[in-house]
Motif scaffolding. Structure first.
Motif, PDB file in Angstrom:
ATOM      1  N   LEU A 114      15.537 -14.888 -27.965  1.00  0.00           N
ATOM      2  CA  LEU A 114      15.863 -16.200 -27.391  1.00  0.00           C
ATOM      3  C   LEU A 114      15.313 -17.334 -28.251  1.00  0.00           C
ATOM      4  N   TRP A 115      16.009 -17.566 -29.362  1.00  0.00           N
ATOM      5  CA  TRP A 115      15.659 -18.597 -30.337  1.00  0.00           C
ATOM      6  C   TRP A 115      15.365 -19.914 -29.634  1.00  0.00           C
ATOM      7  N   ILE A 116      14.294 -20.552 -30.010  1.00  0.00           N
ATOM      8  CA  ILE A 116      13.823 -21.847 -29.539  1.00  0.00           C
ATOM      9  C   ILE A 116      13.345 -21.806 -28.091  1.00  0.00           C
ATOM     10  N   VAL A 117      14.121 -21.235 -27.168  1.00  0.00           N
ATOM     11  CA  VAL A 117      13.737 -21.210 -25.758  1.00  0.00           C
ATOM     12  C   VAL A 117      12.440 -20.439 -25.571  1.00  0.00           C
ATOM     13  N   ILE A 118      12.315 -19.298 -26.225  1.00  0.00           N
ATOM     14  CA  ILE A 118      11.025 -18.611 -26.336  1.00  0.00           C
ATOM     15  C   ILE A 118      10.547 -18.957 -27.749  1.00  0.00           C
ATOM     16  N   PRO A 119       9.587 -19.868 -27.843  1.00  0.00           N
ATOM     17  CA  PRO A 119       9.278 -20.540 -29.113  1.00  0.00           C
ATOM     18  C   PRO A 119       8.461 -19.730 -30.125  1.00  0.00           C
ATOM     19  N   CYS A 120       9.067 -18.694 -30.676  1.00  0.00           N
ATOM     20  CA  CYS A 120       8.384 -17.887 -31.687  1.00  0.00           C
ATOM     21  C   CYS A 120       8.107 -18.697 -32.955  1.00  0.00           C
ATOM     22  N   HIS A 121       8.821 -19.811 -33.140  1.00  0.00           N
ATOM     23  CA  HIS A 121       8.576 -20.657 -34.311  1.00  0.00           C
ATOM     24  C   HIS A 121       7.204 -21.323 -34.254  1.00  0.00           C
ATOM     25  N   ARG A 122       6.564 -21.317 -33.114  1.00  0.00           N
ATOM     26  CA  ARG A 122       5.244 -21.954 -32.950  1.00  0.00           C
ATOM     27  C   ARG A 122       4.095 -21.023 -33.322  1.00  0.00           C
ATOM     28  N   VAL A 123       4.413 -19.830 -33.816  1.00  0.00           N
ATOM     29  CA  VAL A 123       3.376 -18.878 -34.228  1.00  0.00           C
ATOM     30  C   VAL A 123       3.256 -18.929 -35.746  1.00  0.00           C
ATOM     31  N   ILE A 124       2.025 -19.142 -36.202  1.00  0.00           N
ATOM     32  CA  ILE A 124       1.747 -19.299 -37.631  1.00  0.00           C
ATOM     33  C   ILE A 124       0.644 -18.329 -38.052  1.00  0.00           C
ATOM     34  N   GLY A 125       0.401 -18.264 -39.345  1.00  0.00           N
ATOM     35  CA  GLY A 125      -0.679 -17.434 -39.857  1.00  0.00           C
ATOM     36  C   GLY A 125      -2.033 -17.992 -39.459  1.00  0.00           C
ATOM     37  N   THR A 126      -3.051 -17.142 -39.447  1.00  0.00           N
ATOM     38  CA  THR A 126      -4.410 -17.562 -39.095  1.00  0.00           C
ATOM     39  C   THR A 126      -4.898 -18.677 -40.000  1.00  0.00           C
ATOM     40  N   ASP A 127      -4.436 -18.675 -41.246  1.00  0.00           N
ATOM     41  CA  ASP A 127      -4.847 -19.713 -42.198  1.00  0.00           C
ATOM     42  C   ASP A 127      -3.987 -20.981 -42.092  1.00  0.00           C
ATOM     43  N   GLY A 128      -3.103 -21.030 -41.093  1.00  0.00           N
ATOM     44  CA  GLY A 128      -2.258 -22.208 -40.905  1.00  0.00           C
ATOM     45  C   GLY A 128      -0.945 -22.158 -41.675  1.00  0.00           C
ATOM     46  N   SER A 129      -0.719 -21.073 -42.395  1.00  0.00           N
ATOM     47  CA  SER A 129       0.502 -20.976 -43.199  1.00  0.00           C
ATOM     48  C   SER A 129       1.705 -20.620 -42.331  1.00  0.00           C
ATOM     49  N   LEU A 130       2.870 -21.034 -42.794  1.00  0.00           N
ATOM     50  CA  LEU A 130       4.106 -20.626 -42.138  1.00  0.00           C
ATOM     51  C   LEU A 130       4.403 -19.214 -42.603  1.00  0.00           C
ATOM     52  N   THR A 131       4.525 -18.319 -41.663  1.00  0.00           N
ATOM     53  CA  THR A 131       4.808 -16.931 -42.008  1.00  0.00           C
ATOM     54  C   THR A 131       6.146 -16.545 -41.415  1.00  0.00           C
ATOM     55  N   GLY A 132       6.605 -15.356 -41.708  1.00  0.00           N
ATOM     56  CA  GLY A 132       7.917 -14.868 -41.346  1.00  0.00           C
ATOM     57  C   GLY A 132       8.598 -15.517 -40.162  1.00  0.00           C
ATOM     58  N   TYR A 133       9.893 -15.727 -40.309  1.00  0.00           N
ATOM     59  CA  TYR A 133      10.700 -16.295 -39.251  1.00  0.00           C
ATOM     60  C   TYR A 133      12.124 -15.815 -39.464  1.00  0.00           C
ATOM     61  N   ALA A 134      12.711 -15.209 -38.428  1.00  0.00           N
ATOM     62  CA  ALA A 134      14.050 -14.622 -38.557  1.00  0.00           C
ATOM     63  C   ALA A 134      15.086 -15.636 -39.025  1.00  0.00           C
ATOM     64  N   GLY A 135      14.930 -16.887 -38.643  1.00  0.00           N
ATOM     65  CA  GLY A 135      15.882 -17.929 -39.042  1.00  0.00           C
ATOM     66  C   GLY A 135      15.590 -18.514 -40.411  1.00  0.00           C
ATOM     67  N   GLY A 136      14.527 -18.040 -41.057  1.00  0.00           N
ATOM     68  CA  GLY A 136      14.133 -18.556 -42.364  1.00  0.00           C
ATOM     69  C   GLY A 136      13.054 -19.622 -42.237  1.00  0.00           C
ATOM     70  N   LEU A 137      12.153 -19.645 -43.211  1.00  0.00           N
ATOM     71  CA  LEU A 137      11.030 -20.594 -43.155  1.00  0.00           C
ATOM     72  C   LEU A 137      11.464 -22.054 -43.173  1.00  0.00           C
ATOM     73  N   PRO A 138      12.542 -22.436 -43.881  1.00  0.00           N
ATOM     74  CA  PRO A 138      12.966 -23.845 -43.798  1.00  0.00           C
ATOM     75  C   PRO A 138      13.324 -24.265 -42.365  1.00  0.00           C
ATOM     76  N   ARG A 139      13.954 -23.380 -41.604  1.00  0.00           N
ATOM     77  CA  ARG A 139      14.269 -23.704 -40.206  1.00  0.00           C
ATOM     78  C   ARG A 139      12.997 -23.784 -39.371  1.00  0.00           C
ATOM     79  N   LYS A 140      12.049 -22.886 -39.629  1.00  0.00           N
ATOM     80  CA  LYS A 140      10.787 -22.912 -38.896  1.00  0.00           C
ATOM     81  C   LYS A 140      10.061 -24.234 -39.167  1.00  0.00           C
ATOM     82  N   ARG A 141      10.009 -24.632 -40.418  1.00  0.00           N
ATOM     83  CA  ARG A 141       9.369 -25.894 -40.781  1.00  0.00           C
ATOM     84  C   ARG A 141      10.070 -27.060 -40.072  1.00  0.00           C
ATOM     85  N   TRP A 142      11.401 -27.050 -40.073  1.00  0.00           N
ATOM     86  CA  TRP A 142      12.170 -28.117 -39.428  1.00  0.00           C
ATOM     87  C   TRP A 142      11.822 -28.198 -37.940  1.00  0.00           C
TER      88      TRP A 142
END
Length: 156
Positions: A114-142
């Motif tokens: 459930l893209w966006i509705v269950i906000p998996c994009h809000r999970v990041i690496g312990t060091d604050g880095s953007l890590t894996g995202y099924a929609g691609g990191l540019p979408r996660k950053r957006w």
């Protein structure tokens, strides 16, 4: 099951569900949006539009995702991450009560249907880095920037 394709700023979104709830929302490579929206999916299309227009920070949809009990437990915890905030995979593992399950938590996060509705994009690496995202990191950053836009600096 009903399916609708709708345009978003990040591409075409595919929504699948019926009167029992929305089972999946995903970004896809389909070029055209649907002309007719099934009544069971109208609210999902509207709430996603409101989210992208900056008018909605939470969702109130009837959901019916398919997954294991463990995945559903992780997804339930993901749904509790407030708009505009992030948590690490480690924090998420702690919240479900098993710090050793960090890899399993990350795997369940990656299988979120459930893209966006269950906000998996809000999970990041312990060091604050953007890590894996099924929609691609540019979408996660957006998405993260959409939820937490940079502050306008005052000239005076």
């Amino acid at each position: 099951m009903n399916t609708v394709f709708t345009k978003t700023p990040l591409g075409i979104c595919k929504i699948v569900g019926n009167a029992n709830g929305v089972t999946s929302i995903s970004i896809c490579e389909q070029e055209l949006a649907s002309n007719e929206i099934p009544s069971a999916l109208q609210e999902a299309v509207e709430q996603l539009r409101e989210y992208f227009d900056g008018e909605r920070t939470t969702f109130s949809l009837k959901l019916s995702p398919l997954g294991t009990d463990f995945q559903k437990k992780v997804w339930l915890e993901l749904a509790n991450i407030p708009y505009g905030t992030t948590v690490s995979y480690l924090e998420l593992a702690k919240k479900i009560g098993d710090i050793k399950a960090i890899r399993a938590v990350a795997n369940a996060n990656g299988k979120n249907p459930l893209w966006i509705v269950i906000p998996c994009h809000r999970v990041i690496g312990t060091d604050g880095s953007l890590t894996g995202y099924a929609g691609g990191l540019p979408r996660k950053r957006w998405l993260l920037e959409h939820e937490n836009p940079p502050m306008q600096q005052s000239l005076f």
